[in-house]
Structures are given as structure tokens and as C-alpha cells.
Scaffold this active site. Sequence first.
Site, mmCIF file in Angstrom:
data_model
loop_
_atom_site.group_PDB
_atom_site.id
_atom_site.type_symbol
_atom_site.label_atom_id
_atom_site.label_comp_id
_atom_site.label_asym_id
_atom_site.label_seq_id
_atom_site.Cartn_x
_atom_site.Cartn_y
_atom_site.Cartn_z
ATOM 1 N N ASN A 71 0.805 -1.235 0.000
ATOM 2 C CA ASN A 71 0.000 0.000 0.000
ATOM 3 C C ASN A 71 0.833 1.277 0.000
ATOM 4 O O ASN A 71 0.418 2.277 -0.565
ATOM 5 C CB ASN A 71 -1.002 -0.025 1.158
ATOM 6 N N GLU A 101 4.992 -4.663 11.764
ATOM 7 C CA GLU A 101 3.939 -3.660 11.518
ATOM 8 C C GLU A 101 2.821 -4.388 10.788
ATOM 9 O O GLU A 101 2.917 -4.634 9.583
ATOM 10 C CB GLU A 101 4.494 -2.529 10.636
ATOM 11 N N CYS A 109 -3.348 0.439 6.818
ATOM 12 C CA CYS A 109 -3.381 -0.492 7.950
ATOM 13 C C CYS A 109 -4.065 0.095 9.183
ATOM 14 O O CYS A 109 -4.746 -0.595 9.921
ATOM 15 C CB CYS A 109 -1.971 -0.909 8.299
ATOM 16 N N GLU A 147 8.004 2.046 14.521
ATOM 17 C CA GLU A 147 8.755 2.704 13.460
ATOM 18 C C GLU A 147 8.719 4.202 13.722
ATOM 19 O O GLU A 147 7.912 4.703 14.501
ATOM 20 C CB GLU A 147 8.134 2.387 12.093
HETATM 21 P P1 NAD Z 1 1.140 -9.804 3.254
HETATM 22 O O1 NAD Z 1 1.264 -10.227 4.659
HETATM 23 O O2 NAD Z 1 0.415 -10.677 2.316
HETATM 24 O O3 NAD Z 1 2.591 -9.592 2.614
HETATM 25 C C1 NAD Z 1 3.532 -8.699 3.183
HETATM 26 C C2 NAD Z 1 4.919 -9.039 2.670
HETATM 27 O O4 NAD Z 1 5.344 -10.268 3.245
HETATM 28 C C3 NAD Z 1 5.014 -9.223 1.155
HETATM 29 O O5 NAD Z 1 6.225 -8.640 0.715
HETATM 30 C C4 NAD Z 1 5.055 -10.732 1.008
HETATM 31 O O6 NAD Z 1 5.724 -11.165 -0.166
HETATM 32 C C5 NAD Z 1 5.835 -11.134 2.244
HETATM 33 N N1 NAD Z 1 5.624 -12.509 2.714
HETATM 34 C C6 NAD Z 1 4.531 -13.293 2.555
HETATM 35 N N2 NAD Z 1 4.722 -14.478 3.176
HETATM 36 C C7 NAD Z 1 5.951 -14.442 3.744
HETATM 37 C C8 NAD Z 1 6.712 -15.360 4.542
HETATM 38 N N3 NAD Z 1 6.236 -16.556 4.886
HETATM 39 N N4 NAD Z 1 7.938 -14.972 4.964
HETATM 40 C C9 NAD Z 1 8.422 -13.744 4.665
HETATM 41 N N5 NAD Z 1 7.759 -12.856 3.897
HETATM 42 C C10 NAD Z 1 6.530 -13.193 3.454
HETATM 43 O O7 NAD Z 1 0.516 -8.340 3.285
HETATM 44 P P2 NAD Z 1 0.062 -7.415 2.077
HETATM 45 O O8 NAD Z 1 -1.185 -8.009 1.498
HETATM 46 O O9 NAD Z 1 1.215 -7.127 1.192
HETATM 47 O O10 NAD Z 1 -0.288 -6.060 2.834
HETATM 48 C C11 NAD Z 1 -1.494 -5.846 3.489
HETATM 49 C C12 NAD Z 1 -1.357 -6.072 4.983
HETATM 50 O O11 NAD Z 1 -0.306 -5.280 5.484
HETATM 51 C C13 NAD Z 1 -2.588 -5.663 5.746
HETATM 52 O O12 NAD Z 1 -2.865 -6.600 6.753
HETATM 53 C C14 NAD Z 1 -2.186 -4.348 6.372
HETATM 54 O O13 NAD Z 1 -2.888 -4.010 7.521
HETATM 55 C C15 NAD Z 1 -0.739 -4.553 6.617
HETATM 56 N N6 NAD Z 1 -0.049 -3.276 6.703
HETATM 57 C C16 NAD Z 1 0.432 -2.857 7.915
HETATM 58 C C17 NAD Z 1 1.061 -1.628 8.038
HETATM 59 C C18 NAD Z 1 1.580 -1.150 9.373
HETATM 60 O O14 NAD Z 1 2.408 -0.275 9.390
HETATM 61 N N7 NAD Z 1 1.138 -1.674 10.478
HETATM 62 C C19 NAD Z 1 1.220 -0.824 6.918
HETATM 63 C C20 NAD Z 1 0.732 -1.278 5.706
HETATM 64 C C21 NAD Z 1 0.104 -2.503 5.606
#
Ligand code: NAD
Length: 484
Positions: A153, A250, A284, A458
Site C-alpha cells: 500500500n 507492523e 493499515c 517505526e
Molecule cells: P502480506 O502479509 O500478504 O505480505 C507482506 C509481505 O510479506 C510481502 O512482501 C510478502 O511477499 C511477504 N511474505 C509473505 N509471506 C511471507 C513469509 N512466509 N515470509 C516472509 N515474507 C513473506 O501483506 P500485504 O497483502 O502485502 O499487505 C497488506 C497487509 O499489510 C494488511 O494486513 C495491512 O494491515 C498490513 N499493513 C500494515 C502496516 C503497518 O504499518 N502496520 C502498513 C501497511 C500494511
Amino acid sequence: MKFQPKASHFINGEYVEDTSGAPIDVIYPATGEVIARLHSATPAIVDQALNSAKAAQAEWAAMSGTERGRVLRRAADIMRERNRELSIIETHDTGKPLQETLVADATSGADALEYFGGMAASLTGEHIPLGGGDFVYTIREALGVCVGIGAWNYPTQIACWKGAPALACGNTMVFKPSETTPLSALQVAEILIEAGAPKGVYNVIQGYGDVGASLVTDARVAKVSLTGSVPTGRKVYAAAADGMKHVTMELGGKSPMIVFADADIENAVSGAILGNFYSSGQVCSNGTRVFVQKGIKEAFLKRLSERLATAKIGDPLDEEVNFGPMVSENQMNIALGYVEKGKSEGARLVYGGERIEGDGFYMQPTVFADVTDDMAIAREEIFGPVMSVLDFETEEEVLARANDTEFGLAAGVFTNDVTRAHRIVAGFEAGTCYINTYNLAPVEAPFGGSKMSGVGRENSKLAINHFSEMKTVYVSMNDVEAPY
Ligand code: NAD
């Protein structure tokens, strides 16, 4: 292709390709058009990136904080000079309107580079007198090679929010962006080199979850900082624990926003719009459970609907447009699936709810009222433009309901009663709270979650503690006393 980078990965100061990795098609969400094709990192690329970061680390850490900081601050300046160009890439990568990316992505990344660049020279340990002349001093040391793993995002922001404090402390980084938005982290890597960072200090490799997983378990890695969903966070935290690695998580949220009857309704509606529909709801910290006190509910819904009707939905490159497509067809379908769940669970659809026909991944901003705490739309993170409005009567009741979630990322309250505002915030189980505003994340303030929404923070001075550790040095100025 329109946004094809020179190669998929950026390692040791150069673009590197290995086409034997699984293809990653980059899709412009507004049209469905493929704008670049990259390749997921093979084990050889992962190895090369980690070796590059490992080799660069000692030299980088040995530079003075002033020198490291200068590199980061120069990178911030370059990012600001190229803001428009970077924002256009970000808009193509994510679908977010240019109106947003011009002010919230490269600019936010630049803020982090400037803030931590400014701080680098003043990162120190301390002197602790012990009496009798003895003393302890502490040395703040870098952790080593840090891995950053990003969500889709805010790709530029995430690349910088992790990279800037890591590098300021003398670490090096291997950053893996989300496979959905792989373009902008490469720009960050290029800019750092242009700003004078030694080769290998900041590397970017592409890949799906398996590439992220292989980084997390590698013995060369000292720390993992993930932005992603709770299920991924659980896996990454567990994998990192095996090697006793430092982590920052995060993760997701289902944050509450409470609107009391004495609140300024116009401001509360603005907060609810920012906290549910900015970036098409893909934020998020969004306040997706909007608790509105009985008595003002219909007035609130009326103003909300009137203002949503003025949203300009369309081509994200048109700077008048302020509501764009969702990042992918998959994410749009997830959100539309929740709209169906909301309807079938008996919530009242007040606004939107439909896909907007066309090649792009557009859906309408959507509001449900009469939502109850047990409904899926009130319990699960949707990560799309779907707001749930819930009724409440008393302060005590609403606080308990607001906290009745596994998540704890953010929480907000709108009221003109100053003591109540602070009482509510004191009771919130959330890492980031807002009074009479919502969803701001300036670099000066800590950002992060409680409960299942994560560990660590962060931004702010606190981020430094998550990218460095203290070595304690005991100095005796006296003879050593031993029992025999
Ligand atoms: P996701 O968890 O599907 O993927 C996040 C990242 O992790 C990607 O780069 C993915 O390739 C990687 N990944 C997936 N499986 C993995 C594994 N087993 N080991 C290591 N890396 C792995 O999330 P998304 O769909 O990309 O993003 C949306 C989510 O992120 C939502 O839940 C949102 O709330 C959260 N988010 C949190 C924040 C925050 O600062 N708290 C900010 C933005 C988004």
C-alpha cells in the site's frame, strides 16, 4: 513496457537480472495493463544480495554518523526533487491517485531519510558513574544486516521507513518489496547510490513470500522488519525467533473510531473519510469500526453520504481525482466479498457497495450502518473502502467494545469534552491514538501496534532502539577484589 526497470534487483550498487526466477507482472490497477515484468529472486540472487549487504556493513558502520547522515539527507533532497516522477511510478504501481502520491509517498520517504539522517550524528551510548571511580560506558552498535519486507500500500514509504533508521545506525539492508508493487524500492536504492551511499548498503530483491521466508531464516541476517498482515507476521516472527533475530512487526488492524454526540460532526466525518477511504481504504491504521453515539447517527450518516457523493473517482493520473482503484483485482474481490457478507449478515448498506465497471479494479466507497460487533465486517480486516458504522450509548460501553478485538494498531475519538478524550485514550488498547483527527503518521512520532497488530515501533527516536543494540563496558579504576 512503460515502466520496465533496467533489471529486477539492485545489488551492490547495480541492477542485476536473473530471468530464471518466477515472473512478476506489474499491473496498473486503473487499466489492468501490464506495465513491467520482473523476476522473483532465485536462491543465487538472495545469496548475492546478502553477501553484498554483509560485505558493505563494516565499512558503513565505521563511517562517522555525520557522514552517514549526510548521505541520507542528500537522498532526501533527491527524492524531493524527483517527487513528481517518483509519484507517477507509485501511482502506476499502486493505483493510488497522483493527488495522494504527490504528498504522501516519496515525500514521506524523504521525511524519514531527512529525520534519521539528521539524527545519525547524535547516536551515542552513555556514561554511567558507579562510585569509587568505576564507571560503565555503553556503545551503541549496529545490528548488522537487516531485512525489510514490505506491503503493497505504501511501497516507497515502507522502503524508506525501514531503510532510513537502519542505515542511520550503521546497518545495511536487503529490502524485499511486495510482489504486487515492486517498482519504487528500486528507485530508492538508485537514489541512495546517487547520494553517495557505498555499494551494498541498500539492496533490493524482488520476490514472493518464499523469497521473504528465505531471507528471514538466513544466518547472515540480524534483524527483520516486516510490514504485512497478521498471518504473515506470525510466520515471520516465529521463523526469526529460531535464530533469535530482532524483529519489528507492523501488521494489520481493525481500528475503532468513536464519535461522541458532542463532537464537531463535520470534523468527525472528515476523520471517518480519511480513516476509511484514503488510498481506497488500503491503509493499515484505518478506523473501520466507526462507533457513533445514538442521537447523532442519522445526521452523521447524512453528511457522510453527501460528502462521499462529491468524491472524484476516476483516472488516478488526473490530479483532480481523489479516489482511485484498488491495488489488484484480488484485493477488490476480497472487499466486494465483504460487502456481500455485510448484506447477508443484515447490516444496512447506506452508500456504495458496487464494483465500478471497466478494466480497472474500482469499487465504490461503501458504508454500512446498523453493524453489530459480531458481524464479519466488524471483526475482520477488509483492507478496502468499506466502513462499518456501529451505534453506542455510553462511554463505558463503547470503550469495552472498541477494545474487544485481537488487533491494536490505532484508535481514535472525536469529542469536544477534553477530559473524556484523554480518559478514552488512556483506555484504548492501541499503539497509535488520535483525538479529533485520524490517520496522521509524521516521522517525528512513534508508529506501531499493540496486541496482534505488531511489535516494535517505526519512526521517531524509538526506531533507533530497534535498529541498534548497546554494548556495556565496565571499567574498573581500582584493584580487583577476589574472595580468595
Ligand atoms: P502480506 O502479509 O500478504 O505480505 C507482506 C509481505 O510479506 C510481502 O512482501 C510478502 O511477499 C511477504 N511474505 C509473505 N509471506 C511471507 C513469509 N512466509 N515470509 C516472509 N515474507 C513473506 O501483506 P500485504 O497483502 O502485502 O499487505 C497488506 C497487509 O499489510 C494488511 O494486513 C495491512 O494491515 C498490513 N499493513 C500494515 C502496516 C503497518 O504499518 N502496520 C502498513 C501497511 C500494511
